[in-house]
Enzyme design. Structure first.
Site, mmCIF file in Angstrom:
data_model
loop_
_atom_site.group_PDB
_atom_site.id
_atom_site.type_symbol
_atom_site.label_atom_id
_atom_site.label_comp_id
_atom_site.label_asym_id
_atom_site.label_seq_id
_atom_site.Cartn_x
_atom_site.Cartn_y
_atom_site.Cartn_z
ATOM 1 N N THR A 201 35.811 67.645 42.302
ATOM 2 C CA THR A 201 36.907 67.957 43.408
ATOM 3 C C THR A 201 36.304 68.427 44.470
ATOM 4 O OG1 THR A 201 38.347 69.203 41.837
ATOM 5 C CG2 THR A 201 39.421 69.180 44.209
ATOM 6 N N ARG A 229 51.274 68.928 35.048
ATOM 7 C CA ARG A 229 50.219 70.549 34.937
ATOM 8 C C ARG A 229 49.947 69.937 36.657
ATOM 9 N NH1 ARG A 229 44.540 71.190 37.383
ATOM 10 N NH2 ARG A 229 44.544 73.184 37.049
ATOM 11 N N GLY A 231 47.145 71.624 39.799
ATOM 12 C CA GLY A 231 46.445 72.658 40.297
ATOM 13 C C GLY A 231 47.019 73.475 41.740
ATOM 14 N N ASP A 232 45.616 73.880 42.039
ATOM 15 C CA ASP A 232 45.409 74.886 43.489
ATOM 16 C C ASP A 232 45.255 74.375 44.320
ATOM 17 O OD1 ASP A 232 42.777 74.043 42.042
ATOM 18 O OD2 ASP A 232 41.853 75.880 44.126
ATOM 19 N N THR A 252 37.571 74.854 44.723
ATOM 20 C CA THR A 252 37.416 73.920 43.210
ATOM 21 C C THR A 252 37.305 74.837 42.431
ATOM 22 O OG1 THR A 252 36.132 71.840 41.998
ATOM 23 C CG2 THR A 252 35.160 73.016 44.499
ATOM 24 N N GLY A 253 37.568 74.419 41.601
ATOM 25 C CA GLY A 253 37.440 75.183 40.418
ATOM 26 C C GLY A 253 38.705 75.015 39.506
ATOM 27 N N GLY A 255 42.260 75.819 38.972
ATOM 28 C CA GLY A 255 43.225 75.326 40.027
ATOM 29 C C GLY A 255 43.560 77.001 40.175
HETATM 30 N N1 ASP Z 1 40.868 73.013 41.323
HETATM 31 C C1 ASP Z 1 41.025 71.468 40.557
HETATM 32 C C2 ASP Z 1 42.523 71.898 39.700
HETATM 33 O O1 ASP Z 1 42.720 73.368 39.495
HETATM 34 C C3 ASP Z 1 39.472 71.406 39.584
HETATM 35 C C4 ASP Z 1 38.737 71.154 40.236
HETATM 36 O O2 ASP Z 1 38.015 71.447 41.655
HETATM 37 O O3 ASP Z 1 37.836 70.319 40.114
HETATM 38 O O4 ASP Z 1 43.014 70.702 39.713
#
Ligand code: ASP
Length: 363
Positions: A201, A229, A231-232, A252-253, A255
């Site tokens: 991300t 779905r 994410g965050d 990022t991570g 989510g």
């Molecule tokens: N945080 C993002 C999500 O959960 C994924 C990512 O950080 O690559 O959609």
């Protein structure tokens, strides 16, 4: 840095803590700016990256950082700087945002983005969009040109067209590498988590010359995501937050965990200095005039900012979440915090400092 903080600290004595940029107006160090960017966190270790890939990623981060720095250096806004920076990262297939986004279970690309202006807490976000070339521009259009904060799916795509944003055929986002990843997941050769060994991300946070803060995040989400779905990244307070009184954050991570902890808002809230306690002191003469005498407000030092961010990231780890954040404060600091082996990242400021890094053992 300490000198500047002391100057701001001194000024803070007499200001009443505002709900908006008046805080920044008290700054004596006009002309200072800072920016931080990320391109995802995860199992990013030297053995996982070829020397060429390593160099390519550093060059991409560096170019994006320079773009944002140039805008800030010319006196542009934090909002413009992060937007331009994120567009470059979205256009780069190395990152999981815009071109190069990961695939859903149905082998489509569904993109999420968000943006926030710390000067007035205005925000915009888009989730599950499929034809907007640069989703960060859609988040910004939602913020600027709609009465809403978050649009999703078909409606978001329609709003994007109505706003005249550049549209692409959904196949534009596809890359052979991401296609291989989803095919391996569908063939059960690897789990989605392993396919996403780095999240990819992208995000940027900045403070501009006027002390205004902005944050933005853009992503393709997680490989193999299903059922719409989200994410965050498009969730204000989870993956993105900006407030002139405390900080600007992009995450990022994994989510789901960032949403459950409200990571970005949580960190900013812990960083927000308390309102100063003030007492009315009457002028000698007894004509009813007077002034407010306030207790000093202690602004957090860089180590304290780091430790607050690390505490929240450690709580995320306790829940089972992984990932990282970038953070800028209205006092000029930029911080990274991540619980993964690496994070694609970079930062620069008006003192001429500029660096990009990938692995956990780099500064
Ligand atoms: N945080 C993002 C999500 O959960 C994924 C990512 O950080 O690559 O959609």
């Amino acid at each position: 840095m300490i000198g500047n903080l002391l100057r701001i600290f001194g000024l803070a004595i007499f200001c009443s803590l505002p709900s908006s940029p008046a805080y920044a107006e008290q700054r004596e160090d006009q002309g200072r700016w800072s920016i931080a960017i990320h391109g995802g966190a995860g199992t990013i270790e030297r053995e996982n990256l070829t020397a060429e890939k390593d160099a390519e990623i550093r060059a991409a981060l560096s170019k994006a950082l320079e773009k944002g720095s140039e805008i800030l250096h010319q006196g542009g806004s934090a909002m413009d700087a992060i937007t331009a920076t994120i567009i470059l990262l979205e256009n780069d297939p190395n990152f999981n945002a815009g071109k190069g986004a990961v695939f859903t279970w149905d082998k489509t690309n569904e993109l999420d983005s968000s943006i926030m202006d710390g000067s007035d807490l205005s925000a915009g976000a888009a989730a599950g969009v499929t034809t907007t070339k640069n989703p960060i521009l859609l988040a910004r259009a939602v913020k600027d040109n709609s009465p809403h904060v978050m649009l999703s799916g078909k409606g978001a795509d329609q709003f994007s067209r109505e706003q005249g944003l550049e549209q692409v055929d959904p196949s534009y986002f596809s890359t052979p590498r991401r296609l291989r990843q989803i095919e391996r997941v569908l063939a059960k050769e690897v789990s989605a988590a392993d396919a996403d060994y780095k999240f990819g991300t992208v995000g940027a946070v900045a403070m501009d010359n006027d002390g205004n803060m902005a944050a933005g995040t853009s992503t393709g989400g997680m490989t193999g995501k299903r059922w719409g779905r989200i994410g965050d990244s498009p969730v204000i307070g989870a993956g993105t937050y900006a407030d002139n009184r405390s900080c600007a954050i992009s995450a990022t991570g994994s989510g789901e965990y960032f949403i459950r902890l409200g990571v970005a808002h949580e960190i900013c809230t812990r960083l927000r200095p308390p309102k100063p306690a003030c007492e009315f002191v009457e002028d000698i003469g007894g004509d009813g005039g007077g002034y407010a005498e306030c207790q000093p407000v202690r602004l957090p030092r860089a180590e304290q900012v780091q430790s607050i961010a690390d505490d929240v990231m450690s709580e995320l780890g306790d829940l089972g979440g992984t990932g990282g954040i970038i953070l800028a404060t209205p006092w000029g600091q930029t911080i990274y915090s991540f619980n993964t082996p690496g994070m694609y990242r970079g930062r620069a400021n008006s003192d001429g400092e500029k660096s990009v890094a990938i692995y956990g053992d780099e500064e």
